[in-house]
Design an enzyme around this catalytic site. Structure first.
Site, PDB file in Angstrom:
ATOM      1  N   SER A   1       9.443   9.301  -3.767  1.00  0.00           N
ATOM      2  CA  SER A   1       9.494   8.048  -4.516  1.00  0.00           C
ATOM      3  C   SER A   1      10.852   7.855  -5.193  1.00  0.00           C
ATOM      4  CB  SER A   1       8.394   8.028  -5.585  1.00  0.00           C
ATOM      5  OG  SER A   1       8.581   6.961  -6.492  1.00  0.00           O
TER       6      SER A   1
ATOM      7  N   LYS B   1       3.691  -1.164  -9.980  1.00  0.00           N
ATOM      8  CA  LYS B   1       3.576   0.301  -9.879  1.00  0.00           C
ATOM      9  C   LYS B   1       4.938   0.966  -9.878  1.00  0.00           C
ATOM     10  CE  LYS B   1       4.795   0.431  -5.340  1.00  0.00           C
ATOM     11  NZ  LYS B   1       5.802   1.266  -4.654  1.00  0.00           N
TER      12      LYS B   1
ATOM     13  N   GLY C   1       0.817  -1.208   0.000  1.00  0.00           N
ATOM     14  CA  GLY C   1       0.000   0.000   0.000  1.00  0.00           C
ATOM     15  C   GLY C   1       0.849   1.256   0.000  1.00  0.00           C
TER      16      GLY C   1
ATOM     17  N   THR D   1       3.356   6.533  -5.632  1.00  0.00           N
ATOM     18  CA  THR D   1       4.685   6.305  -6.187  1.00  0.00           C
ATOM     19  C   THR D   1       4.923   7.109  -7.457  1.00  0.00           C
ATOM     20  OG1 THR D   1       4.487   4.061  -5.316  1.00  0.00           O
ATOM     21  CG2 THR D   1       6.337   4.493  -6.762  1.00  0.00           C
TER      22      THR D   1
END
Length: 331
Positions: A269, A206, A151, A263
């Site tokens: 990130s 992702k 998550g 992200t």
């Protein structure tokens, strides 16, 4: 069907927690658990991390400087100490190192322990997710006790106790519920699901899309382009997850869209940062060598994602494009 909307439980119960991996994310989770009152043992490969955490300053000055470790957190270079007496074991190591890390402790794990993977990625050679690696390496007696945390959760924000919401996935809902109870606080909410496949694919893929968004931002292609990459990228992730047996509804939740948005847009990130720097003309080798040991999983996962899409016969043009950029196949 996964219990994707299962409420996030809160518990004042204390237990013993072992954390395997002394990077930023492992340290943040260890500090979080210690603040809850759990007795935490953090295993780190780096002796300087162990010394720093146990020293006068009580912090991981290498990977998470400036954040004091509670007195109930101790660090060790002996993995057995982190595992043997813990009810909850959190594995926080990069995907390529899972096998080498868990093999020495496989026989130490008990059927009354819960082993939680907090790792996101897909192996390059076998295309296995952390779940599949653990099923291959660990005794069958502990397979039902495996869980997965994923998550939208930057380590730097978790350690500052900024509001964070994550997903706990396990094939046995009772196992996910136990992890949920032991990790949830008002500022670190845990929801649960039984869709391990969907959660792991969302968490791994992702990172590749974040590199794509970073490249787009580095080239100043604008907000429209970023939104398009996120939206169409979500479509690619969903198709691959479903092809592997995941639930498409998982992709609408924290482990899917939630993690993807964070992200692809967050300044913290690492994967987006790699993309930004690529878009501005830097070489990948220069970028990775300047990250001081931090890992951008999307770099390696781009190859795994490309090969997995081919294996599953799923068309993924964005993932394919990033694979070509990262691995020099743009000709």
């Amino acid at each position: 069907m996964p219990s994707a909307t299962a409420s996030s439980g809160l518990s004042g119960e204390q237990t013993r927690v072992g954390v395997i991996g002394g990077g930023a994310w492992g340290t943040a989770l260890a500090i979080h658990c210690a603040r809850m009152g759990h007795e935490v043992t953090l295993w780190a490969l780096e002796e300087e991390v162990v010394s720093s955490v146990n020293g006068t300053n009580r912090e991981n000055s290498t990977f998470l400087p400036g954040h004091k470790c509670p007195d109930t957190l101790t660090a060790t270079s002996n993995m057995t100490e982190a595992v043997a007496n813990s009810e909850l074991v959190l594995m926080v190591v990069p995907t390529p190192y899972i096998a080498a890390t868990v093999k020495p402790i496989a026989d130490l794990l008990r059927s009354d322990q819960i082993f939680v993977s907090c790792t996101k990625g897909i192996l390059n050679d076998t295309l296995e997710t952390p779940h599949e690696i653990l099923l291959r390496l660990l005794p069958r007696t502990v397979h039902s006790q495996l869980a997965y945390l994923s998550g939208p959760s930057f380590a730097a924000e978790v350690v500052k106790q900024l509001p964070t919401v994550v997903t706990i996935a396990a094939q046995e809902d009772s196992v996910a519920a136990r992890v949920q109870a032991l990790l949830s606080t008002p500022r670190f909410r845990c929801y649960r699901t039984t869709d391990v496949t969907g959660v792991e694919l969302g968490g791994a893929l992702k990172n590749v899309l974040a590199i794509a968004c970073g490249i787009s931002d580095g080239l100043d292609l604008g907000n429209n382009a970023r939104a398009a990459l996120i939206t169409r990228g979500m479509n690619e992730i969903t198709k691959m997850a479903v092809a592997k047996g995941g639930n498409p509804l998982t992709m609408n939740g924290l482990a899917g869209m939630g993690d993807l948005v964070l992200t692809c847009t967050g300044d913290l990130s690492r994967n987006r940062t790699v993309g930004l720097r690529l878009g501005r003309g830097e070489k990948l080798s220069e970028i990775t060598s300047s990250m001081h040991g931090a890992v951008a999983e999307g770099v390696l996962t781009s190859k795994s994602a490309h090969n997995l899409a081919l294996k599953l016969s799923v068309e993924c043009p964005i993932i394919e494009g990033i694979y070509r950029v990262i691995h020099g196949k743009t000709g």
